[in-house]
Scaffold this motif. Structure first.
Motif, PDB file in Angstrom:
ATOM      1  N   VAL A  51     -13.897 -10.792  13.852  1.00  0.00           N
ATOM      2  CA  VAL A  51     -13.210 -11.366  12.695  1.00  0.00           C
ATOM      3  C   VAL A  51     -12.054 -12.250  13.152  1.00  0.00           C
ATOM      4  O   VAL A  51     -11.868 -13.369  12.650  1.00  0.00           O
ATOM      5  N   GLU A  52     -11.288 -11.757  14.099  1.00  0.00           N
ATOM      6  CA  GLU A  52     -10.156 -12.540  14.615  1.00  0.00           C
ATOM      7  C   GLU A  52     -10.633 -13.847  15.252  1.00  0.00           C
ATOM      8  O   GLU A  52      -9.950 -14.879  15.168  1.00  0.00           O
ATOM      9  N   LYS A  53     -11.809 -13.828  15.892  1.00  0.00           N
ATOM     10  CA  LYS A  53     -12.359 -15.042  16.489  1.00  0.00           C
ATOM     11  C   LYS A  53     -12.664 -16.085  15.415  1.00  0.00           C
ATOM     12  O   LYS A  53     -12.357 -17.275  15.580  1.00  0.00           O
ATOM     13  N   LEU A  54     -13.243 -15.656  14.290  1.00  0.00           N
ATOM     14  CA  LEU A  54     -13.538 -16.579  13.200  1.00  0.00           C
ATOM     15  C   LEU A  54     -12.255 -17.164  12.620  1.00  0.00           C
ATOM     16  O   LEU A  54     -12.171 -18.365  12.348  1.00  0.00           O
ATOM     17  N   VAL A  55     -11.267 -16.298  12.427  1.00  0.00           N
ATOM     18  CA  VAL A  55      -9.975 -16.757  11.913  1.00  0.00           C
ATOM     19  C   VAL A  55      -9.357 -17.756  12.884  1.00  0.00           C
ATOM     20  O   VAL A  55      -8.808 -18.788  12.480  1.00  0.00           O
ATOM     21  N   GLY A  56      -9.482 -17.460  14.180  1.00  0.00           N
ATOM     22  CA  GLY A  56      -8.922 -18.334  15.205  1.00  0.00           C
ATOM     23  C   GLY A  56      -9.560 -19.702  15.243  1.00  0.00           C
ATOM     24  O   GLY A  56      -8.958 -20.666  15.737  1.00  0.00           O
ATOM     25  N   GLY A  58     -10.230 -21.329  12.612  1.00  0.00           N
ATOM     26  CA  GLY A  58      -9.736 -22.062  11.448  1.00  0.00           C
ATOM     27  C   GLY A  58     -10.412 -21.746  10.137  1.00  0.00           C
ATOM     28  O   GLY A  58     -10.135 -22.404   9.124  1.00  0.00           O
ATOM     29  N   PHE A  59     -11.277 -20.733  10.106  1.00  0.00           N
ATOM     30  CA  PHE A  59     -11.994 -20.403   8.874  1.00  0.00           C
ATOM     31  C   PHE A  59     -11.223 -19.398   8.025  1.00  0.00           C
ATOM     32  O   PHE A  59     -10.598 -18.464   8.548  1.00  0.00           O
ATOM     33  N   ASP A  60     -11.279 -19.590   6.713  1.00  0.00           N
ATOM     34  CA  ASP A  60     -10.869 -18.548   5.773  1.00  0.00           C
ATOM     35  C   ASP A  60     -11.962 -17.481   5.800  1.00  0.00           C
ATOM     36  O   ASP A  60     -13.139 -17.787   5.550  1.00  0.00           O
ATOM     37  N   VAL A  61     -11.582 -16.241   6.079  1.00  0.00           N
ATOM     38  CA  VAL A  61     -12.570 -15.164   6.196  1.00  0.00           C
ATOM     39  C   VAL A  61     -12.379 -14.151   5.078  1.00  0.00           C
ATOM     40  O   VAL A  61     -11.282 -13.617   4.883  1.00  0.00           O
ATOM     41  N   PHE A  62     -13.454 -13.902   4.365  1.00  0.00           N
ATOM     42  CA  PHE A  62     -13.522 -12.862   3.340  1.00  0.00           C
ATOM     43  C   PHE A  62     -14.110 -11.625   4.009  1.00  0.00           C
ATOM     44  O   PHE A  62     -15.276 -11.595   4.361  1.00  0.00           O
ATOM     45  N   LEU A  63     -13.288 -10.598   4.194  1.00  0.00           N
ATOM     46  CA  LEU A  63     -13.756  -9.346   4.790  1.00  0.00           C
ATOM     47  C   LEU A  63     -14.282  -8.457   3.677  1.00  0.00           C
ATOM     48  O   LEU A  63     -13.529  -7.860   2.909  1.00  0.00           O
ATOM     49  N   ASP A  64     -15.600  -8.391   3.592  1.00  0.00           N
ATOM     50  CA  ASP A  64     -16.288  -7.756   2.470  1.00  0.00           C
ATOM     51  C   ASP A  64     -16.704  -6.331   2.839  1.00  0.00           C
ATOM     52  O   ASP A  64     -17.863  -6.058   3.103  1.00  0.00           O
ATOM     53  N   LEU A  65     -15.731  -5.415   2.845  1.00  0.00           N
ATOM     54  CA  LEU A  65     -16.012  -4.022   3.204  1.00  0.00           C
ATOM     55  C   LEU A  65     -15.960  -3.091   2.004  1.00  0.00           C
ATOM     56  O   LEU A  65     -16.250  -1.902   2.129  1.00  0.00           O
ATOM     57  N   LYS A  66     -15.565  -3.590   0.853  1.00  0.00           N
ATOM     58  CA  LYS A  66     -15.621  -2.847  -0.410  1.00  0.00           C
ATOM     59  C   LYS A  66     -14.997  -1.445  -0.266  1.00  0.00           C
ATOM     60  O   LYS A  66     -15.628  -0.429  -0.537  1.00  0.00           O
ATOM     61  N   ALA A  80      -4.633  -3.060   7.317  1.00  0.00           N
ATOM     62  CA  ALA A  80      -5.271  -3.308   8.613  1.00  0.00           C
ATOM     63  C   ALA A  80      -6.060  -4.612   8.583  1.00  0.00           C
ATOM     64  O   ALA A  80      -6.068  -5.379   9.554  1.00  0.00           O
ATOM     65  N   ALA A  81      -6.727  -4.884   7.454  1.00  0.00           N
ATOM     66  CA  ALA A  81      -7.451  -6.146   7.301  1.00  0.00           C
ATOM     67  C   ALA A  81      -6.489  -7.331   7.342  1.00  0.00           C
ATOM     68  O   ALA A  81      -6.785  -8.375   7.945  1.00  0.00           O
ATOM     69  N   ALA A  82      -5.341  -7.165   6.710  1.00  0.00           N
ATOM     70  CA  ALA A  82      -4.342  -8.228   6.725  1.00  0.00           C
ATOM     71  C   ALA A  82      -3.890  -8.540   8.143  1.00  0.00           C
ATOM     72  O   ALA A  82      -3.658  -9.703   8.500  1.00  0.00           O
ATOM     73  N   ASP A  83      -3.786  -7.525   8.973  1.00  0.00           N
ATOM     74  CA  ASP A  83      -3.383  -7.720  10.369  1.00  0.00           C
ATOM     75  C   ASP A  83      -4.374  -8.580  11.142  1.00  0.00           C
ATOM     76  O   ASP A  83      -4.015  -9.183  12.162  1.00  0.00           O
ATOM     77  N   LEU A  84      -5.627  -8.646  10.674  1.00  0.00           N
ATOM     78  CA  LEU A  84      -6.635  -9.471  11.334  1.00  0.00           C
ATOM     79  C   LEU A  84      -6.527 -10.941  10.926  1.00  0.00           C
ATOM     80  O   LEU A  84      -7.233 -11.788  11.475  1.00  0.00           O
ATOM     81  N   GLY A  85      -5.691 -11.212   9.924  1.00  0.00           N
ATOM     82  CA  GLY A  85      -5.513 -12.587   9.471  1.00  0.00           C
ATOM     83  C   GLY A  85      -6.517 -13.048   8.447  1.00  0.00           C
ATOM     84  O   GLY A  85      -6.660 -14.259   8.212  1.00  0.00           O
TER      85      GLY A  85
END
Length: 239
Positions: A51-56, A58-66, A80-85
């Motif tokens: 996830v951090e790689k995708l954020v790095g 430049g992508f907006d990432v929707f972490l869909d863990l419900k 914790a999700a917020a910490d991943l950016g």
């Protein structure tokens, strides 16, 4: 609720079993033209580093863990999700008001505050399915009830079928995000989604953001498929 740009409107669902095909796909994508969704399978297999790689990149990432658990546990998971950016994270609205409010309040204390939305009724569920788990009425009745609860809890939006977006929109106002899976170009198969609509019809019905997976990721030419969908919605304001 946090103000959010609704463009780009397409969220590409990275439903892969390994990193290589996902990274191959996004290598040809411009972060200005789409966002990305990482769901349970990819996160379980590849973890926070992916996830951090995708954020790095430049992508907006929707972490869909419900997330759906007791309030403090869900709030800690969202932090914790917020910490991943990540740009956006979600919970199940059926977890209740206290769970949603606690998660929102926890995120509001952070310097990086991702959007927080709630799942109403999964788009794979029809009326018989929801009756079996104890929900009364049609899927739309439950979507509306849970969307109201989410709005009252101060979250940024909900995940709902595009078929219900028109009924939800008048109840929650224009700034409350309606994120819609179950979006399929007219030429695509429905797969396991039961409540579906084309991208432009979904936007006209009140949707803000469109989650699209296999019509793009399983296409012979994913970039071409994405471009065609973008062209389809180009005439919609902010499309």
């Amino acid at each position: 609720m946090t103000a959010v740009s609704k463009s780009p409107r397409i969220i590409v669902a990275l439903d892969y079993a390994s990193a290589a095909p996902a990274l191959d796909l996004i290598s040809g994508l411009d972060p200005k033209t789409c966002r990305l969704k990482v769901g349970k399978e990819m996160f379980t297999r590849l973890g926070p580093t992916f996830v951090e790689k995708l954020v790095g990149q430049g992508f907006d990432v929707f972490l869909d863990l419900k997330f759906h658990d007791i309030p403090n546990t869900v709030a800690a998971a969202c932090a914790a999700a917020a910490d991943l950016g990540v740009w956006m994270v979600n919970v199940h609205a059926s977890g209740g008001r206290k769970m949603m409010v606690t998660a929102r309040e926890r995120l509001e204390t952070l310097s990086h505050r991702p959007l927080l939305i709630a799942v109403t009724v999964l788009t794979s569920l029809g009326e018989k399915d929801i009756a079996e788990v104890g929900f009364l009425g049609a899927p739309a009745d439950n979507v509306i009830r849970l969307a109201r609860l989410t709005h009252e809890s101060g979250l940024d939006g909900v995940v709902c079928s595009p078929l219900e977006a028109a009924e939800v929109r008048p109840l929650v106002g224009k700034d409350f995000l309606l994120v819609t899976p179950g979006v399929r170009p007219a030429s695509a198969a429905q797969d396991d989604q039961k409540r579906v609509m084309t991208p432009l019809d979904a936007l006209n019905n009140g949707a803000d953001l469109l989650v699209i997976g296999r019509p793009i990721t399983a296409a012979d030419d994913p970039q071409l498929s994405l471009n065609r969908i973008q062209q389809e919605i180009a005439g919609f304001p902010g499309g």
